[in-house]
Design a protein around this motif. Structure first.
Motif: not given
Length: 471
Positions: A409-413
């Protein structure tokens, strides 16, 4: 971002209207002095008068709020506001004439200037709104927003709908209110309140979330802010709701106005509006310059690819851009024509961790393709993507949809900024860098973005191309 965007656009609009007013007076003065010998003292009077007008009109335009980009008043009301402004301004100029006895400010000049200025400024403002509406309806620079609302939010929603000149498009309304559903479900997608916000953000293309519930829940707001921050989506909530959010994920919060409604904005992406606009302008003109300058190189590469194996010149692949937007990314073809079909049989040789597929000596790469990859010349057609507004010169590389599905999820940024042709990863080792570190480099770029950093990365990219370290 909203506050800075509003401030920047208002000041640009006011300055442009001041310039138009100065041009109007200069034209009237030139017309009145046509055919006569102009004395030096008259030129001096003109310079002083233009200074008076510039200062006075700047203050009056600000006072009347005629620099605002959003429009709720009618065209007639705007014309009346300009009439009042020019009447007051001309009255001050007449008073200055009484004191200075400047010929440039005689009554005939003031009358002609007032009539011309009223026509020019009213036409400019009304034409601006018509042009903006034309481009917005064709999807240019549209921000997709999700509105979280309850039974007391209808006025906020109507204001957002009528702020057409800002380029907001309501992608969906998340609510549990039956009256809002019946009022808006024929015009917008209505999402049940019980839906998980994370799922909505992952499924829909959302640029900003606006929370305008009047019956709000402190814990809910805090959770929504953190969920938006995690994927780089701006979150706005009405200032009647004060939320205390802590944690390293929230980099910036600011007070802003949306069509005269006060909101607090939380974001984890760059909020330098003027700088980002300069970046967009640079992207277009730099790409246009590159395409024109190296068009002979394009032709030579195209001929070489055709002579090598007779296949297509370009490789076209679906990529994921800003906040999940899909687009076709162009590259010079460097692999055999059936490369995608052969990929499954080579998965066991993948040298990259994470969802990315990379092989240093990929057997699918052609002879010409190997040279193009080593010099990064295969990326040149992506300047056409930049001209189309789908990519930037500098930014995180655009992933394929299958990779995004496997992101943590943090990589979607990394999708929260427009993808680019080059970035920190491209000039720092590329395939030699683990996937997790690559993602962190992209976050580093987003968190520390500046025009200076972009300039440095472009220069470093040129060096990489000349040295030929690509794979």
């Amino acid at each position: 971002m909203l506050k800075e965007r509003e401030y920047t656009l208002e000041k640009i609009s006011i300055i442009f209207q001041v310039i138009l007013s100065l041009a109007c007076f200069s034209l009237v003065w030139w017309f009145q002095n046509l055919g006569t010998e102009i004395q030096m003292v008259a030129v001096t009077e003109l310079k002083h008068t233009l200074i008076f007008i510039a200062l006075l009109w700047f203050l009056l335009l600000e006072q009347f709020g005629l620099g605002r980009m959003s429009r709720r008043a009618s065209y007639v009301s705007l014309s009346i506001s300009y009439f009042k402004l020019i009447s007051i301004g001309s009255g001050f100029l007449f008073a200055i004439n009484v004191l200075t006895q400047y010929e440039a400010l005689e009554l005939t000049n003031l009358f002609l200037f007032s009539v011309l200025n009223l026509f020019v400024l009213s036409s400019y403002k009304n034409s601006f709104f018509l042009i903006m509406r034309f481009f917005r309806r064709r999807g240019y620079s549209i921000r997709q927003i999700l509105v979280i609302a309850d039974k007391g939010s209808e006025d906020y929603i109507e204001r957002i709908i009528h702020t057409k000149d800002w380029g907001y498009n309501i992608r969906g309304i998340m609510t549990g209110c039956d009256s809002l559903k019946s009022n808006y479900q024929s015009r917008f997608k209505v999402i049940p309140e019980r839906k998980n916000l994370k799922e909505v953000l992952d499924r829909e293309t959302i640029d900003e979330v606006i929370y305008c519930k009047t019956d709000y829940n402190q814990d809910e707001i805090t959770r929504f802010i953190l969920e938006c921050a995690e994927v780089g989506i701006s979150f706005h909530h009405y200032t009647g709701m004060i939320s205390k959010v802590h944690g390293h994920k929230i980099k910036r919060s600011s007070f802003s106005l949306l069509n005269q409604l006060p909101f607090v904005t939380y974001m984890t992406t760059p909020d330098n509006y003027a700088g980002l606009k300069l970046k967009s302008a640079f992207d277009f003109f730099f790409s246009l310059f590159v395409v024109i300058l190296i068009s002979p190189v394009f032709l030579l590469i195209a001929i070489a690819i055709k002579l090598d194996d007779g296949g297509p010149i370009f490789f076209r692949q679906e990529r994921v851009g800003l906040n999940g937007r899909r687009f076709s990314c162009f590259k010079f073809r460097t692999m055999v024509a059936n490369a995608e079909a052969l990929k499954a049989s080579l998965m066991g040789q993948n040298e990259q961790d994470g969802p990315v597929f990379k092989i240093s000596m990929d057997p699918r790469v052609t002879r010409v393709g190997r040279f193009l990859r080593k010099t990064s010349l295969d990326e040149l057609p992506q300047f056409f993507n930049v001209l189309r507004g789908e990519m930037s010169v500098v930014g995180p590389r655009p992933p394929i949809p299958a990779e995004v599905e496997k992101y943590k999820r943090w990589q979607i940024r990394r999708l929260s900024m427009k993808p680019g042709i080059t970035c920190i990863w491209q000039v720092s080792g590329r395939n030699d860098i683990p996937f997790e570190e690559w993602m962190k480099l992209d976050m580093q770029y987003i968190d520390n973005w500046s025009l200076f950093q972009d300039a440095v990365l472009i220069l470093r990219t040129v060096k990489v191309m000349l040295v030929g370290t690509g794979k």
